[in-house]
Design an enzyme around this catalytic site. Structure first.
Site, PDB file in Angstrom:
ATOM      1  CB  SER A 222      35.803  85.254 -45.468  1.00 52.56           C
ATOM      2  OG  SER A 222      35.025  84.538 -44.554  1.00 52.56           O
ATOM      3  CG  HIS A 250      38.721  85.907 -49.041  1.00 54.18           C
ATOM      4  ND1 HIS A 250      37.982  86.885 -49.663  1.00 54.18           N
ATOM      5  CD2 HIS A 250      37.834  85.057 -48.462  1.00 54.18           C
ATOM      6  CE1 HIS A 250      36.694  86.661 -49.459  1.00 54.18           C
ATOM      7  NE2 HIS A 250      36.581  85.547 -48.725  1.00 54.18           N
ATOM      8  CE  LYS A 281      35.437  84.891 -52.079  1.00 56.93           C
ATOM      9  NZ  LYS A 281      33.996  85.054 -52.030  1.00 56.93           N
TER      10      LYS A 281
HETATM   11  N1  PMP Z   1      35.318  80.081 -49.012  1.00 56.40           N
HETATM   12  C1  PMP Z   1      35.459  81.342 -48.576  1.00 56.40           C
HETATM   13  C2  PMP Z   1      36.485  81.633 -47.530  1.00 56.40           C
HETATM   14  C3  PMP Z   1      34.639  82.361 -49.080  1.00 56.40           C
HETATM   15  O1  PMP Z   1      34.753  83.604 -48.614  1.00 56.40           O
HETATM   16  C4  PMP Z   1      33.685  82.036 -50.071  1.00 56.40           C
HETATM   17  C5  PMP Z   1      32.803  83.107 -50.694  1.00 56.40           C
HETATM   18  N2  PMP Z   1      32.257  84.018 -49.867  1.00 56.40           N
HETATM   19  C6  PMP Z   1      33.573  80.710 -50.485  1.00 56.40           C
HETATM   20  C7  PMP Z   1      34.398  79.760 -49.946  1.00 56.40           C
HETATM   21  C8  PMP Z   1      32.538  80.306 -51.491  1.00 56.40           C
HETATM   22  O2  PMP Z   1      32.975  80.664 -52.763  1.00 56.40           O
HETATM   23  P1  PMP Z   1      31.938  81.011 -53.946  1.00 56.40           P
HETATM   24  O3  PMP Z   1      31.509  82.419 -53.777  1.00 56.40           O
HETATM   25  O4  PMP Z   1      32.764  80.802 -55.171  1.00 56.40           O
HETATM   26  O5  PMP Z   1      30.825  80.047 -53.850  1.00 56.40           O
END
Ligand code: PMP
Length: 435
Positions: A222, A250, A281
């Site tokens: 991320s 992502h 996302k």
């Molecule tokens: N995994 C990754 C790689 C993320 O980037 C995120 C969100 N930033 C999440 C899990 C968590 O997802 P959510 O926003 O749906 O709680």
């Protein structure tokens, strides 16, 4: 400044924090009889940061989140238009007419929420339909929904990894994976980012010392936007009798021939043991899921505490994601447009002289390296003033002096949007000596 070396004595006596001398990592470990002392110091730090005008977080949007947004500028007290380069709404589905219409219909038919956990009265007919569709989307037998991606990772990992088991994670894995590991009773081991020798070493150790082994990786990382070396990871996992879980947050809708995510990208459908995904996302909603075998999904329904003890997603969210999956299939041109934009922005930023990672681009996340935290803060103020809404990522979210702008590209960005953003990055990069 290191968390253990914060000179709180000086801070308290002078009662004046210069935010340039600190980062958010400095207000975690402070010990005092008054449990709120650290909050008071942190508040002072944030106030000084805001007073300097370089705090660019939680800006209030007054419009839908698309390529151009309206925001309320607290400083000037007026609304202004900005080019959005900080949203993970990769395909622009948040304002897609068909998806909005599907969400509206579900809102009218099922109401605003289910007010119950999924095992009780929180499961709808469309919940089961979505679980089936998501399982197909990821090439798995079944899937289970959670109210956030965060709780999907936390629930699945803590349910599966028990005392005597090992969970082996990449050092750059998302915070929700780390928290899932912390909540489990298993042994946590890390390997160097995308480094197969390091993973192999950990697998050798864990095979000797522990029972079950689960490797958890991000499909697309991320902060850097690079892709995990899934084929090699799967091969090592098979050799050491470990299972593999991929976080496709992502990757879904962005990479792979059909936008199916990491396994689709590597032509490894049906080969990954568990795939976690989020609705926050590409699907432009909130929620998450885990896809796996029917036995594992059933086990998670029984033992994932963030599933069992938390209310099910709202009906409009379920309808949004169902319509999003259909759109992914019916409108592949959205993904093509996204990739055109990714390459355009990446190549032009590089031509301006910026250090971009990864290169060539591997996902919709473009990481523009800045370095010093203070420069990042100053530059983000300038970029904001010039109308670009970009995410500034400082330490401790990334290592010290590796602060960056994390740009998220969308299919709905126009060439005009990208050219204006490039012009702003050209001006500011020169002004702050980055390019
Ligand atoms: N995994 C990754 C790689 C993320 O980037 C995120 C969100 N930033 C999440 C899990 C968590 O997802 P959510 O926003 O749906 O709680």
């Amino acid at each position: 400044m290191n968390t253990n070396t914060i000179n709180t004595e000086t801070i308290i006596r002078k009662h004046k924090i210069n935010s340039d001398d600190y980062t958010l990592a400095d207000f975690i470990e402070y010990r005092d009889k008054n449990i709120f002392s650290k909050a008071n110091l942190c508040f002072e730090f944030c106030q000084d940061w805001k007073n300097k005008g370089t705090y660019q977080y939680m800006r209030s949007l007054t419009s839908a989140c698309q390529n151009r947004v309206m925001m309320f500028d607290e400083k000037s007290g007026i609304q202004r238009e900005m080019i959005m380069m900080a949203s993970n709404n990769y395909l622009g589905l948040s304002t897609h007419p068909k998806i909005i219409s599907a969400a509206e219909k579900a809102l009218k038919k099922y109401g605003t929420g289910v007010s119950s956990a999924p095992m009780l009265s929180g499961t709808l007919d469309i919940t089961k339909k979505l679980e089936k569709k998501l399982a197909q989307f990821k090439g798995c037998e079944d899937a289970i929904l959670f109210t956030t991606g965060y709780s999907a990772n936390v629930g699945a990992i803590s349910a599966l990894v028990r005392e005597g088991d090992a969970v082996i994670i990449d050092r750059l894995d998302h915070a929700s994976i780390i928290d899932g590991c912390r909540l489990s009773d298993g042994n946590i081991r890390t390997f160097k980012h995308n480094d197969m020798d390091s993973l192999k070493k950990q697998l050798e150790i864990c095979d000797r010392e522990f029972n079950g082994k689960l490797i958890v990786i991000d499909g697309v990382y991320s902060m850097d936007g690079d892709i995990a070396r899934l084929p090699e990871i799967l091969e090592l996992a098979r050799r050491y009798n470990a299972k593999v879980m991929v976080d496709d947050a992502h990757a879904s809708g962005v990479i792979g021939k059909h936008g199916g995510g990491t396994s689709d990208y590597f032509n490894l459908n049906n080969k990954v043991d568990l795939i976690m995904g989020t609705f926050s996302k590409t699907f432009a909603a909130t929620g998450g899921f885990v896809a796996s075998t029917k036995e594992v999904v059933n086990y998670l329904r029984c033992y994932a505490r963030s599933y069992m003890f938390s209310a099910a997603p709202a009906p409009s969210v379920i309808a949004t994601v169902l319509a999003g999956l259909k759109t992914l299939e019916e409108e592949p041109e959205l993904r093509k447009k996204l990739w055109k934009n990714i390459y355009y922005m990446h190549n032009n930023l590089q031509s301006l002289g910026y250090r971009i990672s990864p290169s060539p681009p591997e996902s919709a996340i473009i990481s523009v390296q800045i370095g010093s935290e203070v420069t990042l803060r100053k530059m983000s103020k300038k970029i904001h003033e010039l109308g670009i809404y970009a995410n500034a990522i400082p330490f401790p979210a990334v290592p010290k002096n590796q602060s960056r702008f994390r740009l998220s590209l969308m299919a709905t960005h126009t060439l005009d949007d990208l050219d204006i953003a490039l012009d702003v990055f050209d001006k500011t990069g020169r002004e702050y000596g980055i390019i």
